[in-house]
Write a protein that holds these residues in place. Structure first.
Motif: not given
Length: 157
Positions: A103-106, A116-119, A146-151
């Motif tokens: 579980w990664f969030a940034a 944030y972006h998470a996957f 994935a959740q939210n965009e990795d722009t």
């Protein structure tokens, strides 16, 4: 007495527990050094010829290249959190394997944690016992969600 453990069987069981603890500690260090942006220490969790595999990156071989690739992808984030769960180890003397979940969030800016972006996904690891202790010889990560965009698209859509 039948059923009593022998000294040899107790030694093997103790070695197995020590190996699992060292592998767990290694993977915690793997996550913590990434979260702290310490890419050379992160790469040192691998064998010198270790392989980092991620679907969008292909295979990256060797500590210097692993350090550069991970730092190049993640240094843009001010805040990082790598969490592993459901660790399952299989040990065969001086080699081992593991499967676990990531579980990664940034976040680019820790003053805006809601941006944030998470996957998450499945990790598969191979390990070798070395003179430095256990080290990762191969890591493969497959993203599941994935959740939210990795722009910038570094980690894929």
């Amino acid at each position: 007495m039948a059923g009593q453990p022998t000294l040899e069987s107790l030694h093997k069981r103790l070695q197995l527990l020590e190996d699992k603890d060292e592998l767990n500690t290694l993977l915690n260090h793997y996550c913590n050094t990434a979260d702290d942006h310490k890419w050379d220490e992160y790469a040192a969790t691998f064998t010198p010829d270790g392989v980092l595999g991620f679907e969008n990156w292909g295979e990256i071989v060797g500590r210097d290249k692993i350090s550069a690739a991970a730092g190049g992808a993640e240094n843009r984030f001010q805040g990082l959190q790598h969490s592993m769960t459901n660790m399952q180890f299989t040990i065969n003397e001086d080699t081992a394997s593991a499967r676990c979940y990531l579980w990664f969030a940034a976040t680019m800016d820790t003053t805006k944690p809601h941006e944030y972006h998470a996957f998450g996904g499945h990790y598969r690891f191979q390990f070798k016992r070395t003179s430095e202790g256990w080290r990762i010889s191969r890591m493969q990560l497959s993203k599941v969600w994935a959740q939210n965009e990795d722009t910038e698209g570094v980690f894929g859509a």
